[in-house]
Scaffold this motif. Sequence first.
Motif, PDB file in Angstrom:
ATOM      1  N   LEU A   6     -12.999  39.318   7.539  1.00 17.06           N
ATOM      2  CA  LEU A   6     -13.225  37.887   7.705  1.00 17.06           C
ATOM      3  C   LEU A   6     -12.261  37.064   6.860  1.00 17.06           C
ATOM      4  CD1 LEU A   6     -17.127  37.713   7.824  1.00 17.06           C
ATOM      5  CD2 LEU A   6     -15.509  37.419   9.701  1.00 17.06           C
ATOM      6  N   ILE A   7     -12.003  37.515   5.631  1.00 18.26           N
ATOM      7  CA  ILE A   7     -11.055  36.808   4.771  1.00 18.26           C
ATOM      8  C   ILE A   7      -9.673  36.806   5.411  1.00 18.26           C
ATOM      9  CG2 ILE A   7      -9.824  36.917   2.562  1.00 18.26           C
ATOM     10  CD1 ILE A   7     -12.424  38.038   1.353  1.00 18.26           C
ATOM     11  N   TYR A   8      -9.241  37.963   5.878  1.00 18.49           N
ATOM     12  CA  TYR A   8      -7.909  38.032   6.464  1.00 18.49           C
ATOM     13  C   TYR A   8      -7.832  37.269   7.774  1.00 18.49           C
ATOM     14  CZ  TYR A   8      -3.410  39.316   8.074  1.00 18.49           C
ATOM     15  OH  TYR A   8      -2.131  39.236   8.519  1.00 18.49           O
ATOM     16  N   ILE A   9      -8.835  37.385   8.606  1.00 17.08           N
ATOM     17  CA  ILE A   9      -8.823  36.676   9.884  1.00 17.08           C
ATOM     18  C   ILE A   9      -8.807  35.170   9.656  1.00 17.08           C
ATOM     19  CG2 ILE A   9     -10.215  36.182  11.936  1.00 17.08           C
ATOM     20  CD1 ILE A   9     -10.969  39.176  11.921  1.00 17.08           C
ATOM     21  N   ALA A  10      -9.552  34.704   8.652  1.00 20.59           N
ATOM     22  CA  ALA A  10      -9.525  33.277   8.335  1.00 20.59           C
ATOM     23  C   ALA A  10      -8.144  32.852   7.855  1.00 20.59           C
ATOM     24  CB  ALA A  10     -10.575  32.957   7.275  1.00 20.59           C
ATOM     25  N   ALA A  11      -7.527  33.662   6.998  1.00 23.64           N
ATOM     26  CA  ALA A  11      -6.179  33.338   6.519  1.00 23.64           C
ATOM     27  C   ALA A  11      -5.165  33.364   7.660  1.00 23.64           C
ATOM     28  CB  ALA A  11      -5.767  34.319   5.416  1.00 23.64           C
ATOM     29  N   ALA A  12      -5.250  34.367   8.524  1.00 24.72           N
ATOM     30  CA  ALA A  12      -4.335  34.451   9.662  1.00 24.72           C
ATOM     31  C   ALA A  12      -4.556  33.278  10.620  1.00 24.72           C
ATOM     32  CB  ALA A  12      -4.515  35.780  10.387  1.00 24.72           C
ATOM     33  N   ALA A  13      -5.796  32.893  10.818  1.00 26.90           N
ATOM     34  CA  ALA A  13      -6.087  31.760  11.709  1.00 26.90           C
ATOM     35  C   ALA A  13      -5.516  30.466  11.137  1.00 26.90           C
ATOM     36  CB  ALA A  13      -7.592  31.626  11.906  1.00 26.90           C
ATOM     37  N   ILE A  46      -5.789  45.096   3.418  1.00 24.93           N
ATOM     38  CA  ILE A  46      -6.968  45.967   3.471  1.00 24.93           C
ATOM     39  C   ILE A  46      -6.750  47.211   2.612  1.00 24.93           C
ATOM     40  CG2 ILE A  46      -8.389  47.393   5.012  1.00 24.93           C
ATOM     41  CD1 ILE A  46      -8.889  44.371   5.243  1.00 24.93           C
ATOM     42  N   TYR A  47      -5.543  47.783   2.637  1.00 23.74           N
ATOM     43  CA  TYR A  47      -5.238  48.975   1.849  1.00 23.74           C
ATOM     44  C   TYR A  47      -5.395  48.704   0.359  1.00 23.74           C
ATOM     45  CZ  TYR A  47      -2.507  52.601  -0.442  1.00 23.74           C
ATOM     46  OH  TYR A  47      -2.112  53.598  -1.276  1.00 23.74           O
ATOM     47  N   THR A  48      -4.858  47.588  -0.113  1.00 27.02           N
ATOM     48  CA  THR A  48      -4.919  47.313  -1.544  1.00 27.02           C
ATOM     49  C   THR A  48      -6.330  46.974  -2.012  1.00 27.02           C
ATOM     50  OG1 THR A  48      -4.313  45.005  -1.163  1.00 27.02           O
ATOM     51  CG2 THR A  48      -2.537  46.539  -1.712  1.00 27.02           C
ATOM     52  N   ILE A  49      -7.160  46.464  -1.135  1.00 25.90           N
ATOM     53  CA  ILE A  49      -8.529  46.128  -1.532  1.00 25.90           C
ATOM     54  C   ILE A  49      -9.453  47.345  -1.431  1.00 25.90           C
ATOM     55  CG2 ILE A  49     -10.543  44.788  -0.840  1.00 25.90           C
ATOM     56  CD1 ILE A  49      -8.686  42.493  -0.268  1.00 25.90           C
TER      57      ILE A  49
END
Length: 71
Positions: A6-13, A46-49
């Motif tokens: 969700l964090i990444y999708i929000a940032a990408a959006a 995702i890998y680093t988290i």
Amino acid sequence: MSKYWLIYIAAAAIILFFDYKVIRSLPKINRIFTYTFLIAGMAIFIYTIRINHVVYATVWLSKWLSPLVPF
């Protein structure tokens, strides 16, 4: 895991929202590269988290390329 997506999708959006006109005006190959970099960024994020220990890219690459190097 879902909160990371969700964090990444929000940032990408947000990125796509602000750069939509610019991305649409690019040639097709540049749009493909833009989306590829967004996906690669998601994978690195995702890998680093998710991973507790870090595997450096040079170590991974040396193991992958070692059969091809003659020394």
